[in-house]
Design a protein around this motif. Sequence first.
Motif, PDB file in Angstrom:
ATOM      1  N   ASP A 165       8.234 134.588  21.511  1.00  0.00           N
ATOM      2  CA  ASP A 165       8.982 133.510  20.862  1.00  0.00           C
ATOM      3  C   ASP A 165       9.666 134.092  19.626  1.00  0.00           C
ATOM      4  OD1 ASP A 165       9.452 131.362  18.842  1.00  0.00           O
ATOM      5  OD2 ASP A 165       8.591 130.056  20.364  1.00  0.00           O
ATOM      6  N   SER A 166      10.988 134.018  19.596  1.00  0.00           N
ATOM      7  CA  SER A 166      11.732 134.661  18.513  1.00  0.00           C
ATOM      8  C   SER A 166      11.355 134.108  17.147  1.00  0.00           C
ATOM      9  CB  SER A 166      13.238 134.514  18.738  1.00  0.00           C
ATOM     10  OG  SER A 166      13.636 133.150  18.667  1.00  0.00           O
ATOM     11  N   PHE A 167      11.095 132.804  17.065  1.00  0.00           N
ATOM     12  CA  PHE A 167      10.755 132.251  15.754  1.00  0.00           C
ATOM     13  C   PHE A 167       9.443 132.833  15.251  1.00  0.00           C
ATOM     14  CE2 PHE A 167       8.773 129.469  12.729  1.00  0.00           C
ATOM     15  CZ  PHE A 167       9.812 129.206  11.849  1.00  0.00           C
ATOM     16  N   GLY A 214      22.748 131.610  16.624  1.00  0.00           N
ATOM     17  CA  GLY A 214      24.051 131.642  15.975  1.00  0.00           C
ATOM     18  C   GLY A 214      24.207 130.622  14.872  1.00  0.00           C
ATOM     19  N   GLN A 215      23.228 129.713  14.716  1.00  0.00           N
ATOM     20  CA  GLN A 215      23.300 128.694  13.672  1.00  0.00           C
ATOM     21  C   GLN A 215      22.408 129.031  12.485  1.00  0.00           C
ATOM     22  OE1 GLN A 215      22.239 125.134  15.864  1.00  0.00           O
ATOM     23  NE2 GLN A 215      24.328 124.831  16.591  1.00  0.00           N
ATOM     24  N   ASP A 219      18.286 137.786  13.745  1.00  0.00           N
ATOM     25  CA  ASP A 219      18.979 138.708  14.644  1.00  0.00           C
ATOM     26  C   ASP A 219      18.419 138.514  16.052  1.00  0.00           C
ATOM     27  OD1 ASP A 219      20.289 140.725  15.962  1.00  0.00           O
ATOM     28  OD2 ASP A 219      19.171 142.360  14.999  1.00  0.00           O
ATOM     29  N   LEU A 220      18.888 137.486  16.729  1.00  0.00           N
ATOM     30  CA  LEU A 220      18.379 137.198  18.065  1.00  0.00           C
ATOM     31  C   LEU A 220      18.946 138.162  19.100  1.00  0.00           C
ATOM     32  CD1 LEU A 220      18.307 133.301  18.182  1.00  0.00           C
ATOM     33  CD2 LEU A 220      16.553 134.898  17.486  1.00  0.00           C
ATOM     34  N   LEU A 264      25.163 134.172  22.597  1.00  0.00           N
ATOM     35  CA  LEU A 264      24.093 135.146  22.394  1.00  0.00           C
ATOM     36  C   LEU A 264      24.153 136.246  23.452  1.00  0.00           C
ATOM     37  CD1 LEU A 264      21.520 136.117  21.000  1.00  0.00           C
ATOM     38  CD2 LEU A 264      20.226 134.538  22.456  1.00  0.00           C
ATOM     39  N   GLU A 265      24.389 135.872  24.695  1.00  0.00           N
ATOM     40  CA  GLU A 265      24.516 136.878  25.746  1.00  0.00           C
ATOM     41  C   GLU A 265      25.648 137.853  25.436  1.00  0.00           C
ATOM     42  OE1 GLU A 265      23.046 135.510  30.082  1.00  0.00           O
ATOM     43  OE2 GLU A 265      24.904 134.555  29.407  1.00  0.00           O
TER      44      GLU A 265
END
Length: 607
Positions: A165-167, A214-215, A219-220, A264-265
């Motif tokens: 999980d990125s968060f 993006g919001q 750095d996803l 994101l892709e």
Amino acid sequence: MRKSIATVSLSGSLSEKLTAVAAAGFDGVEIFENDLIASPLSPEEVRARAADLGLGIDLYQPFRDFEAVPQDTLDANLRRAERKFAVMERLGADLLLVCSSVSPAARDDDALAAAQLRRLAERAEAHGIRIAYEALAWGRHVSTYDHAWRIVREADHPALGTCLDSFHILSRGSDPKGIEDIPGEKIFFLQLADAPHMAMDVLQWSRHYRCFPGQGSFDLAGLVGHAVRAGYTGPLSLEVFNDVFRQADAGRTAVDALRSLISLEESAQLASPPAPVVPSGFAFAELAAVDTEPVRLLLGSLGFTRTGRHLGKPVELWEQGDARILLNTAGADRREGPALVALGLESPEPAAAVRRAESLLAPVLPRRRTGEDVPLDAVAAPDGTELFFCRTARADHADWTDDFAPVADRPGRDAADAPAAGITHIDHVALTQPWHHFDEASLFYRSVLGLQPKESLDLADPYGLFRSRAVAGADGGLRIALNVAPGPGDQEVRPQHIALATDDIAATARRIRDHGAGLLPISDNYYDDLEARYDMAPGALSTLRELGILYDRDEYGEFHHCYTATVGRVFFEIVQRTGGYRGYGAQNATVRLAAQHTAEHRGGASR
């Protein structure tokens, strides 16, 4: 890659969420347990509904507080799990998310956690289900992804893997590069959420302030790149807890969500949509008004000349230098008076700009035109502003100004004789966003138009706070300030504004003032403070005070600006940038807002 979203990310009932997700174009969903529990639909009906919509059920979540517990608690947890497995079989879901425990009963014992998770995986495998173990950033003993992976590796069961999980990874400042050390087949699921940098409790941060890729500030793209290099081939899935999204329309939130994954892709070099075509400046700004007389007088006082009338529509073209204002009487809201409804954006490749917009799910607007009209494509921004892609006065492309017949008259009473005021072009525009569309707008302008977002600012208003975020081209040719009012309904009484550039603001302000346009009075206290903060040249401060000009500077240069009175929902700002100044005079916003409130209460602004 396959794209999925957790139902917790959207408002509405479970059925409404599934409909919105499918309509946006997602491939699958994560079913959040609370959504299923509250739904009148049985698991079988939810399964059928998802199938009818073309959606896969990629994950069922969450299963909490399972591992590293005493035997009696483990027995209860296994009974609980068996019942959840039965629900998942009815639902058609074959992957269960298990969060690291936050229970006080959990022990700091990795071997015990691994053994118990293995037992859970054995039970799950008998039902054709796999377990994805995730480290919560606030887990009692397991709070990092690498720690969770060590436990999964020690458990060593084919039905047990990890969920990243990125968060939870990025909020703790963990280095995501270690993801590449995890075998791709053991990364069972990847959940994505962005977030602004905030100094607060991580649980509250997670539960209320996540946003779509993006919001925020994470750095996803880098994190996704690490997962793909590790061999991950599963879905990119959004799990976003956000108070605003849970109140907003589910349909448009789902579209915004999918737009974020497409972008994101692209950032992670996993897909290649049409490249962004960054606008180079403003071709025009369009105002709509039922009663055009107040706007005509203001434009005349600002030194604009009416140069054209549309061949087939009630639209006038007003010009000064390269600044162009369209005045439209069709479709104006009688309650609001003049309002900013459209922007013409100078584009090096209008057709390519439209293809980019369509690939990022921006609604292309149908344009009613006769066979004689110049082709001109437009898309709708999140707040409804129409954005036209134009090329002005270029031999290699149709010129939108050809739709306007020249006029010789210059309407407006005393303003008719006003000379040009030294305005050269439109410097920027400020658009007030509905309170629940601010993040959507930031992503829209970044992904669709290729503009670069600046830091979000909280600015004081006499009646609260509002947020502001500028987006701009790398060369500063196009600048848009996105503002949001404190709460629902407030944006309806907050005007938009158009900033006009000049090379000599003192001369421009005098010409404007001398030809009837009331400039916004600024408090003497402001200039007393200005004198204390800056060592200004002799006479400079008195000129600023006399004309109501505000001042700012940054490391690149200086900024002078002043404002007209508000007409309807629009006012104009006159700006002068010197030495490469990059900002918008944000520190003066509080002064401007207070002055506008004072002018309005004294009858100095027309609404």
